[in-house]
Scaffold this active site. Structure first.
Site, PDB file in Angstrom:
ATOM      1  N   ASP A 289       0.870  -1.173   0.000  1.00 19.66           N
ATOM      2  CA  ASP A 289       0.000   0.000   0.000  1.00 19.66           C
ATOM      3  C   ASP A 289       0.912   1.229   0.000  1.00 19.66           C
ATOM      4  O   ASP A 289       2.142   1.119   0.140  1.00 19.66           O
ATOM      5  CB  ASP A 289      -0.956  -0.015   1.197  1.00 19.66           C
ATOM      6  CG  ASP A 289      -2.184   0.862   0.922  1.00 19.66           C
ATOM      7  OD1 ASP A 289      -2.124   1.717   0.007  1.00 19.66           O
ATOM      8  OD2 ASP A 289      -3.206   0.705   1.606  1.00 19.66           O
TER       9      ASP A 289
HETATM   10  C1  NOJ Z   1      -3.910   3.986   0.044  1.00 21.56           C
HETATM   11  C2  NOJ Z   1      -5.110   3.124   0.179  1.00 21.56           C
HETATM   12  O1  NOJ Z   1      -5.076   2.420   1.400  1.00 21.56           O
HETATM   13  C3  NOJ Z   1      -5.290   2.127  -0.948  1.00 21.56           C
HETATM   14  O2  NOJ Z   1      -6.517   1.487  -0.801  1.00 21.56           O
HETATM   15  C4  NOJ Z   1      -5.155   2.822  -2.274  1.00 21.56           C
HETATM   16  O3  NOJ Z   1      -5.374   1.910  -3.322  1.00 21.56           O
HETATM   17  C5  NOJ Z   1      -3.781   3.441  -2.365  1.00 21.56           C
HETATM   18  N1  NOJ Z   1      -3.636   4.436  -1.299  1.00 21.56           N
HETATM   19  C6  NOJ Z   1      -3.499   4.099  -3.718  1.00 21.56           C
HETATM   20  O4  NOJ Z   1      -4.163   5.269  -3.828  1.00 21.56           O
END
Ligand code: NOJ
Length: 732
Positions: A289
């Site tokens: 993430d």
């Molecule tokens: C953080 C989020 O937790 C995740 O779900 C998302 O896909 C990513 N950022 C990318 O934006």
């Protein structure tokens, strides 16, 4: 002259032919993918390999003025980019740089958060689950995929299949509710929609199951906090949707932010490698993430970025989302022999494999169609509207106050949500545009124009203490025959980093409703929110309640149709509405208490406000007696259960039949009941339909142990369908 040409041909001809024959193997589309990868890997330097394992991003506002600098900023050799522009021209320009200016011409994988629609924004996933219509979810994801691909995006960070049982956690909005089986089924439906028949089709995009794993159990619902997940709960509750998604062919997974019982999800060798790669044989890759590699420092697992990269990579995270730890440190770690080259090759192979499967090497560029050919196509809008309709849940309908009777002449529409277009879209609106959202007001205008007068007053804002609009709201109610009060949450109150200590609405919204109730008019409460709401006095102040969630761009017409009676509501809750925040966690498949009749809270009822599965219709359905093909089955046989359902009302309606199994005695105690199958069907007035469920012991009666190994134990089981409970026995 002719002699000279002939001479040149005789001399150079074979060289030309030889050169034609020797295009590199990895560029030859007739060669099998794994061989193309073998060839490419042999040609890549360590640095080129590292660049594949890193994902970059750039600012949101890509336009003609700054695209040049963006392009310059992006190295031609990078593995992936979060592509935020809607313009396929820029994508093609960036891609051209990769294909033509890098030594080997490796395409860049463009990712983006397409969570509930790209431009044509659909209801939030939690709402989608309340439709219990998996085909519709597949269609919506397919539309999102097509719009994305035509805009330059190859890969979505969706679906989120974190089973969510704490509505204080803002991200309950992004998943399919509290049930593991429901998450698994909707996971498969969405992967099918995004990835289509094959990834190389021009309108398919790669899916990403997230957040692997246990993220939704963050303590107290605080986002990014640690989650204490026992191995048994991991396998019973959190793994099944991921396992189903992997089986359905999901190309990638995203590792979570959460520290899971002492091992952060982005450094968990057990889940990322032993289970995902070795046991489930997933041949795609895992992306971290956003910054979750570097976060290992904050979580106390790594002393610095280098160690964070080492731990994450060795655990099985192949791509690093935006924090550049991999690109900065992996080469050094390889030179120091802390990471074997074979491990790097395996990671790069997985990333390249997806690029090959998507056809990016052979067709790196996308069509450059004008926006009107890409978005809001009539069939996409029809899906948006139907999904919004089927996800709306009629929670309460005292004395059949809904649908409105024909003699209503004046409708009051009151509340901060009536003319709202921003919040109706929900927290991950993709590339949605608020001005395109059909508001509740607009939906009502279309539905009631020429028949009924609509009187509007805002009444109050979403929060704060300003009651100056109450007077006008009360007058508006007084001159109307019925009052529709549209309340709810702002979109920023749910979604990522949007946890709330109480799931009630702000006091000002309660006060507005109480003032309107004093007029003595019938009150219809319309709620738009991204999580279950603690209703408090709102429930008793309302004659009817319609939950519309955050319906996306096409919610106005379906809501107005439900209110007028043109449409019959069919949504049922995919998540329980607690009575009060203090009841959390409360979900339908809890384990049995040691002393079931006592031991709950002393100060409140132990029932939630509305259970999972609750949802009313304008018609009624009666269930006949459940029939089993036998009351015994062996492990290798199947048992067919069937129930006849009759539409006993006087209009067409859709009913979802839920089949639950209970296993009262087992070597590991089981939840009180578990959903194993559901089916939604439309029945005309008076029509009967036999719903069937074929029980497969291995699939429906087994349960996992704390290492995910299945146990299938003889004994009594119960099947529960709409309050009926029938017993059957599993024998050898
Ligand atoms: C953080 C989020 O937790 C995740 O779900 C998302 O896909 C990513 N950022 C990318 O934006």
């Amino acid at each position: 002259m002719n002699k000279l040409i002939t001479g040149l041909f005789v001399f150079f001809g074979p060289m030309i032919l030889f050169a034609q024959k020797t295009i590199p193997i990895y560029k030859d589309k007739n060669v099998p993918i794994e061989k193309r990868i073998d060839d490419l890997l042999k040609r890549m330097t360590l640095e080129e390999k590292m660049l594949q394992t890193n994902q970059w991003t750039y600012g949101k506002n890509a336009n003609e003025n700054n695209i040049e600098s963006i392009q310059k900023g992006v190295r031609a050799e990078i593995g992936s980019l979060i592509y935020r522009s809607i313009n396929p021209v820029y994508r093609n320009q960036i891609m051209r740089k990769a294909m033509e200016e890098s030594r080997l011409g490796i395409p860049i994988l463009m990712g983006f958060d397409v969570i509930h629609g790209y431009r044509t924004v659909y209801p939030i996933p939690l709402a989608q689950a309340c439709s219990w219509n998996t085909d519709l979810v597949t269609k919506a994801c397919a539309v999102a995929a097509k719009e994305s691909r035509l805009s330059g995006v190859d890969w979505t960070f969706s679906p989120m299949v974190d089973v969510a049982r704490d509505p204080r956690w803002g991200r309950v909005a992004e998943g399919y509710g509290e049930d593991s089986y429901a998450n698994a089924v909707f996971c498969v439906a969405s992967v099918k929609g995004y990835q289509g028949k094959k990834l190389s089709d021009p309108f398919s995009i790669a899916a990403c199951l997230k957040h692997y794993v246990g993220y939704s159990l963050s303590e107290g619902g605080r986002d990014y906090h640690s989650s204490d997940v026992s191995p048994q709960t991991l396998w019973e509750t959190f793994m099944p949707p991921f396992q189903a998604g992997v089986k359905a062919g999901a190309a990638t997974l995203m590792s979570g932010f959460n520290d899971m019982s002492g091992v952060p999800a982005s450094a968990n060798h057990y889940t990322l490698t032993e289970v995902l790669k070795e046991r489930w044989k997933h041949d795609g890759f895992v992306v971290s993430d956003w910054g979750s590699v570097e976060n290992l420092i904050a979580q106390g697992l790594a002393k610095d970025r280098k160690e964070a990269g080492l731990k994450s990579f060795l655990a099985g995270v192949e791509m690093d989302m935006v924090d550049n730890v991999y690109v900065d440190f992996l080469p050094q770690l390889v030179k120091e022999k802390k990471i074997p080259v074979e491990k790097i090759d395996d990671a790069v192979r997985r990333i390249l494999r997806l690029k090959f499967k998507l056809g990016l090497f052979d067709n790196p560029y996308v069509q450059e169609l004008p926006e009107k050919e890409r978005y809001y196509q009539p069939e996409s809008m029809a899906v948006a509207q139907q999904l919004a309709e089927e996800s709306m849940v009629l929670l309460k309908n005292n004395n059949q106050v809904l649908p409105l009777s024909n003699d209503i002449r004046q409708i009051a529409l009151i509340g901060p949500m009536v003319k709202d277009s921003v919040n109706m879209m929900g927290s991950w609106e993709g590339q949605g545009i608020a001005s395109v959202v059909e508001t509740i007001m607009e939906g009502f205008e279309k539905e009631f124009s020429g028949k009924t007068t609509l009187n509007y007053a805002k009444g109050c804002g979403f929060e704060g203490t300003d009651e100056s609009g109450f007077g006008e709201a009360v007058q508006t109610a007084q001159k109307s025959d019925v009052v529709i009060v549209c309340l709810g949450e702002m979109k920023k109150w749910s979604g990522e980093n949007a946890s709330r200590s109480t799931i009630g609405l702000p006091a000002i919204q309660h006060r507005l409703l109480a003032e309107l109730k004093k007029t003595g008019k019938k009150i219809i409460l319309v709620l738009s929110n991204g999580r279950p709401i603690e209703l408090g006095d709102m429930e008793s102040l309302s004659d009817a309640i319609v939950e519309i969630w955050q319906p996306g761009i096409a919610g106005g017409t379906p809501l107005a149709g439900i209110i007028s009676g043109r449409l019959n509501p069919s949504g049922k809750l995919a998540i329980t509405f607690p009575l009060v925040t203090g009841q959390i966690p409360i979900y339908y498949n809890m384990r049995q208490s040691a002393r079931p009749k006592i031991g709950g809270y002393q100060d409140i009822s132990n029932e939630p406000k509305y259970w999972f599965g609750h949802g009313l219709s304008y018609t009624s359905f009666s269930y006949g007696n459940v029939k089993l093909s036998s009351d015994k089955l062996s492990k290798k046989s199947k048992l067919i259960a069937q129930v006849e359902v009759t539409n006993t009302g006087n209009r067409t309606g859709k009913e979802t039949v839920f089949w639950y199994v209970s296993d009262p005695v087992a070597s590991i105690s089981r939840p009180m009941k578990e959903l194993k199958y559901f089916e939604k069907s439309e029945l005309k007035a008076g029509e009967k339909k036999v719903f069937k469920f074929e029980i497969d012991p291995e699939r429906d009666l087994s349960f996992p142990d704390s290492n995910g190994m299945k146990r299938l134990e003889n004994g009594d089981f119960y099947l529960t369908i709409n309050h009926q409970r029938v017993k059957f026995e599993l024998i050898n």
